[in-house]
Design an enzyme around this catalytic site. Sequence first.
Site, PDB file in Angstrom:
ATOM      1  N   HIS A  58      20.760  13.794  15.860  1.00 20.21           N
ATOM      2  CA  HIS A  58      22.110  13.273  16.091  1.00 20.21           C
ATOM      3  C   HIS A  58      22.496  12.446  14.874  1.00 20.21           C
ATOM      4  CE1 HIS A  58      22.215  14.407  20.387  1.00 20.21           C
ATOM      5  NE2 HIS A  58      20.907  14.268  20.286  1.00 20.21           N
ATOM      6  N   LEU A  59      23.487  12.923  14.128  1.00 16.98           N
ATOM      7  CA  LEU A  59      23.896  12.193  12.923  1.00 16.98           C
ATOM      8  C   LEU A  59      25.188  11.414  13.154  1.00 16.98           C
ATOM      9  CD1 LEU A  59      22.925  14.787  10.164  1.00 16.98           C
ATOM     10  CD2 LEU A  59      21.552  12.965  11.188  1.00 16.98           C
ATOM     11  N   HIS A 175      19.915  21.428  26.747  1.00 16.12           N
ATOM     12  CA  HIS A 175      19.273  20.250  27.335  1.00 16.12           C
ATOM     13  C   HIS A 175      19.061  20.622  28.804  1.00 16.12           C
ATOM     14  CE1 HIS A 175      19.085  15.659  27.884  1.00 16.12           C
ATOM     15  NE2 HIS A 175      18.893  16.171  29.085  1.00 16.12           N
ATOM     16  N   ASP A 306      14.785  14.928  18.009  1.00 19.67           N
ATOM     17  CA  ASP A 306      15.904  14.383  18.802  1.00 19.67           C
ATOM     18  C   ASP A 306      16.268  12.991  18.262  1.00 19.67           C
ATOM     19  OD1 ASP A 306      17.892  13.990  20.644  1.00 19.67           O
ATOM     20  OD2 ASP A 306      16.557  13.791  22.378  1.00 19.67           O
ATOM     21  N   HIS A 310      21.220   4.545  17.730  1.00 18.46           N
ATOM     22  CA  HIS A 310      22.216   3.696  18.386  1.00 18.46           C
ATOM     23  C   HIS A 310      22.199   2.360  17.673  1.00 18.46           C
ATOM     24  CE1 HIS A 310      22.881   6.444  21.700  1.00 18.46           C
ATOM     25  NE2 HIS A 310      21.586   6.581  21.832  1.00 18.46           N
TER      26      HIS A 310
END
Lengths: 423, 308
Positions: A58-59, A175, A306, A310
Amino acid sequence: MITITNIKRVGSEKTESVTIEGGLIKGWNLPTDQQGEGQVIDGQGGTVAPALIELHAHLREPGQTEKEDLSSGLAAAAAGGYGTVVSMPNTSPVVDDPAIVRSLIEKANSLGFARLRPAAALTKGQKGEELAELTYLKEAGAAMFTDDGRTNENARTLRLGLETAGSLGMVISVHAEDATLRADGVMNEGPVSEALGLPGNPAAAEAARVARDIEIVAGLHAQGVPARLHIQHLSTARALDLVRAAKAQGLPVTCEVCPHHLTLTDEALRSFDAIYKVAPPLRTQADADHLLEGLQDGSVDCLATDHAPHTRAEKERDLLDAPSGIAYIELAFPLMYTRFGETLGLERILDLMTAAPARVMGWDEPTLDAGAKADLVVLDLTTERPVNPAEFKSKAKFTPWAGETLKGWPVLTVVDGKVAYQR
Amino acid sequence: MGARPPHLLDFQDWTPERLGAILDNADTMLQVLDRPVKKVPALQGLTVCNAFFENSTRTRTSFELAARRMSADVLTFAAGASSVSKGESLRDTLEVLTSYKVDAYIVRHHAAGAAHLVARYSGKPVINAGDGRRAHPTQALLDAYTIRQEYGSLEGKKVAILGDVRHSRVARSNAELLPKLGAQVVLCGPTTLLPPGLAQMPGVTLTTDPREAVRGAHAVMALRLQRERMSGGFLGSLQEYADTYQVNDTLLKEAESGAIVLHPGPMNRDLEISSDAADGPQSRILKQVENGQAIRMSVLYHLLVGRN
């Protein structure tokens, strides 16, 4: 032209050099007069391997760049030894538009870190209702289709997507989690969740969804419809057994496992630290052991991180309110090599992080042969160093493994013949 | 007696001796509450923050009175769950409260573990006043105290706890505390509200049969049926529940004669407990409320007096 000297190929004790030109490997141990005027880099006795491939990161760009952006995320990937990263489309806006795919690739190319292959959403807005324009998204450069964290509750839409993507030769990655069984669960359901009074997410939520998705693929396969399903971040023994059975039947189903599900268990939540909150959740030691067996016997296809950054403030919330995810793309190889180097062996770990993800995607397997694309990593397999989050390129400068001593650190990453990271 | 734990978050680090000292000390506090002037100077000069991130009237009032009767200043912070949705993290909120020079925190929060986070971030003594489904240690202490008041000791006593065990921090805390003090605990409820993993706690057994749970019990506790959580289909109907699991005079016949009836409140009368049982001679429900104040004074005393 770049020549890297003083390196060893995996499985060899011979010290060699490799020369790179025009984005390709020109040759090994070339005489000095053929190394040209280019840069010479001392590989410091490190082990060279094809650059790692990440199928699940997740970029956060566009829209959530306070957590991560292409620059920080791809620099972090390069520092972790990765040459190629597949980014997830659950950004804001969602990557469901060919123009977004093109702009992401263009921006990533200008940065000079790891190469970006964006995954596009399977459905418009990742809402699970209408398929996105898969043909156009593929043309724009999308690597695969996925609604990722959104769990494909509508089975018919997934089936239509598998048919369409299959005809395009593309993988759909899922997912796999039944949201109705997961309910409000924030950690693995079991004695630990019950003792802590936290709502549990049962292993059956994953297994039930894996079973459903495999049945959809089986139905299509029986009709001769090409469809390729990749199951993300398997966390439970039951679900792995289902994948194993599907593979035994020759179904085109692949799966990935994340290092955090191998190295941490639900016991970590006793700290009430939301850094350990991930989706799917950390499971039991028995699950972790089973997943490791799956890596040994080949029923797990590849490793993926993954990587889910955050902000620190978000992760300092309580366990109900904090978002799920751990960001550790910079540590994945050292973590795997330190913990499982003896169990799995260096060559198997490297395969799981280089050639295996390429096979899942249907890409050419990376090699270090002359003429191959110059994507490579030099690993220092001996120096032990504590994990220092302050050094992370990622914006998420915290990790469950802070302070832990690891070995196998990347010291040089080359992507497309250019230095993307050098320690 | 072992090291004094800095916080009361749950009973993990608490020895039976330390717990016994809190119960013993509550006897003294009860005497204070019977005096014409119901106040002692023990916490003079200290500021206790009632940090309530979840609505509560009874517990908050009980803690507030307990602190005031020990002569502490009380800062009441009632955030509700909304400050989190506005983006303020628990840590941000605490930094603000810390700048008010607070000496101790009493924390109520909807999330399990939140009191642990406050303890980690604040560096001051923290009393958990209920965190999610996790723990409500002062409630368990007052329950233990009430049972001890009746029988002199908890050693060898059987305590049956009936109702929505799954969502109950009271049940979890009692299941942790009472066996430490020598009692055995039977948790009872319909399967959907009775997490099987709790059977792994020492001194705790589970059953779905209310008669079996209550048979020979010295104390019978009804838990509040958390109707707001029942939409998920945990029960066929409230009537079905009441017909099967209600603590009433019929069920109490299975218990030891003179067994006491407890309820952490607020009660759903004639649902989890019949009015006859709630108001009858065996009921100690109002006694629990009175004891609660003495226990909270005792806990504050134990954690704060003599601590730098």
